[in-house]
Design an enzyme around this catalytic site. Structure first.
Site, PDB file in Angstrom:
ATOM      1  N   GLY A   1      -5.250  -2.209 -42.634  1.00  0.00           N
ATOM      2  CA  GLY A   1      -5.215  -2.456 -44.317  1.00  0.00           C
ATOM      3  C   GLY A   1      -6.376  -2.902 -44.593  1.00  0.00           C
ATOM      4  O   GLY A   1      -6.679  -3.740 -45.532  1.00  0.00           O
TER       5      GLY A   1
ATOM      6  N   THR B   1      -9.030   4.241 -45.469  1.00  0.00           N
ATOM      7  CA  THR B   1      -8.836   4.294 -46.858  1.00  0.00           C
ATOM      8  C   THR B   1     -10.105   4.522 -47.623  1.00  0.00           C
ATOM      9  O   THR B   1     -10.571   5.480 -47.731  1.00  0.00           O
ATOM     10  CB  THR B   1      -7.922   3.577 -48.015  1.00  0.00           C
TER      11      THR B   1
ATOM     12  N   HIS C   1      -1.514  -0.434 -45.720  1.00  0.00           N
ATOM     13  CA  HIS C   1      -2.823   0.308 -45.981  1.00  0.00           C
ATOM     14  C   HIS C   1      -3.245   0.855 -47.260  1.00  0.00           C
ATOM     15  O   HIS C   1      -1.800   1.555 -48.045  1.00  0.00           O
ATOM     16  CB  HIS C   1      -2.028   1.884 -45.230  1.00  0.00           C
ATOM     17  N   GLY C   2      -3.863   1.659 -47.720  1.00  0.00           N
ATOM     18  CA  GLY C   2      -4.715   1.542 -48.305  1.00  0.00           C
ATOM     19  C   GLY C   2      -5.101   1.408 -49.783  1.00  0.00           C
ATOM     20  O   GLY C   2      -5.073  -0.138 -49.118  1.00  0.00           O
TER      21      GLY C   2
ATOM     22  N   ASN D   1      -9.014  -2.603 -38.621  1.00  0.00           N
ATOM     23  CA  ASN D   1      -9.285  -1.197 -39.035  1.00  0.00           C
ATOM     24  C   ASN D   1      -8.960  -1.150 -40.727  1.00  0.00           C
ATOM     25  O   ASN D   1      -8.844  -1.772 -41.327  1.00  0.00           O
ATOM     26  CB  ASN D   1      -7.606  -0.977 -38.637  1.00  0.00           C
TER      27      ASN D   1
ATOM     28  N   ASP E   1      -5.012   6.164 -33.330  1.00  0.00           N
ATOM     29  CA  ASP E   1      -4.523   4.936 -34.614  1.00  0.00           C
ATOM     30  C   ASP E   1      -2.899   5.494 -34.374  1.00  0.00           C
ATOM     31  O   ASP E   1      -2.822   6.603 -33.975  1.00  0.00           O
ATOM     32  CB  ASP E   1      -4.750   5.063 -35.886  1.00  0.00           C
ATOM     33  N   HIS E   2      -2.149   4.515 -34.775  1.00  0.00           N
ATOM     34  CA  HIS E   2      -0.836   4.340 -35.179  1.00  0.00           C
ATOM     35  C   HIS E   2       0.434   5.525 -34.866  1.00  0.00           C
ATOM     36  O   HIS E   2       0.125   6.983 -35.426  1.00  0.00           O
ATOM     37  CB  HIS E   2      -1.281   5.163 -36.407  1.00  0.00           C
TER      38      HIS E   2
END
Ligand code: 13P
Length: 279
Positions: A208, A232, A179-180, A229, A82-83
């Site tokens: 996210g 979190t 994200h988060g 994806n 990922d990333h």
């Protein structure tokens, strides 16, 4: 042998008009239980690793575990980095056996993003490895502007040029997610999504996934998202299930009952999330 290329999985779910789920994992349990849940529903699954997780598990160990689990699985399992912004880490992942990598050049100006992505595609494709890239701003869900400011959303014209120039296998787009944990409920720009999907053939990825309401996720799957994806909330579940177990104050504390409790909670979550792809 169910180790499968991500591009094959994404083509197949696209044909069915839906998405595959991709989970950021960190250890044997997070990988094996997710694959186990996917098997129960007969759905493909993508196992991902954040580069920062290599502080806890090496690329080689993560790849070996995922491949061993995949080899016994009855469903397709892909292994994705990922990333990542580092050429060296991407090469390391490919060498370790990842069959898909993400080069994240989304913070760079368009032309530079194209250039770094092309460089990775050249190497990865030569080794039969898939590449995901990102265009637009998918920021952090603690900042409202990061997901509400439409000027950061992926432009259709740029997405078209980007995919033509780079030949990536999947494109992460900015359409109102971040994200988060969200400070406010996100509202995906489904209009932009349908325009992107109509304009380009490359499978689209939504990052996210944590905290996006189910109905919006399912609409996004129907309208062209082929990969979702999740990180979190999956990480948080490992913590909260463990805490719940400890707070119950079992009379005979031990590793195995605790592990079983956690497994039950993770399966519950995974089955619920995976089932959303049946649109
Ligand atoms: P969340 O952590 O918000 O679920 O996002 C995960 C993600 O997009 C990983 O690339």
């Amino acid at each position: 042998m169910a180790f499968e290329k991500m591009s094959t999985i994404l083509r197949e779910v696209d044909r069915k008009g839906t998405a595959a789920l991709a989970f950021d994992c960190m250890h044997y349990e997070s990988i094996a239980w997710m694959v186990g849940a996917a098997e129960q529903l007969n759905l493909p699954v993508i196992i991902m690793l954040y580069p920062a997780m290599t502080n806890f598990i090496s690329l080689e160990a993560f790849a070996a575990i995922t491949k061993a689990v995949a080899a016994k699985a009855k469903v397709p399992v892909a292994l994705h980095l990922d990333h990542c912004e580092s050429f060296d880490t991407i090469l390391g992942a490919i060498k370790a056996g990842f069959n898909s990598v993400m080069i994240d050049g989304s913070k760079l100006p368009f032309e530079q993003n194209v250039a770094v992505t092309k460089e990775i595609v050249k190497v990865a494709h030569a080794l039969d490895v898939d590449v995901e890239a990102e265009l637009g701003k998918v920021g952090r869900a603690v900042n409202k502007e990061d997901f509400q400011d439409k000027s950061g959303y992926t432009s259709v014209d740029e997405a078209l040029r980007f995919t033509e120039q780079t030949n990536v296998d999947a494109l992460a787009v900015a359409i109102g997610s971040a994200h988060g944990f969200y400070v406010e409920e996100p509202k995906l720009d489904l209009q932009r999504l349908s325009e992107l999907n109509a304009a380009i053939d490359t499978p689209l990825v939504l990052h996210g996934g944590t905290g996006i309401p189910d109905e919006q996720l399912q609409q996004a799957f129907r309208m062209g998202i082929n990969k979702l994806n999740l990180g979190t909330e999956y990480f948080a579940l490992f913590y909260s299930s463990l805490r719940e177990y400890v707070e119950r104050g079992e009379e005979r504390p031990g590793m195995f009952p605790m592990w079983n409790y956690q497994k039950e909670k993770v399966y519950e979550y995974a089955l619920r999330k995976l089932a959303l792809t049946n649109v």
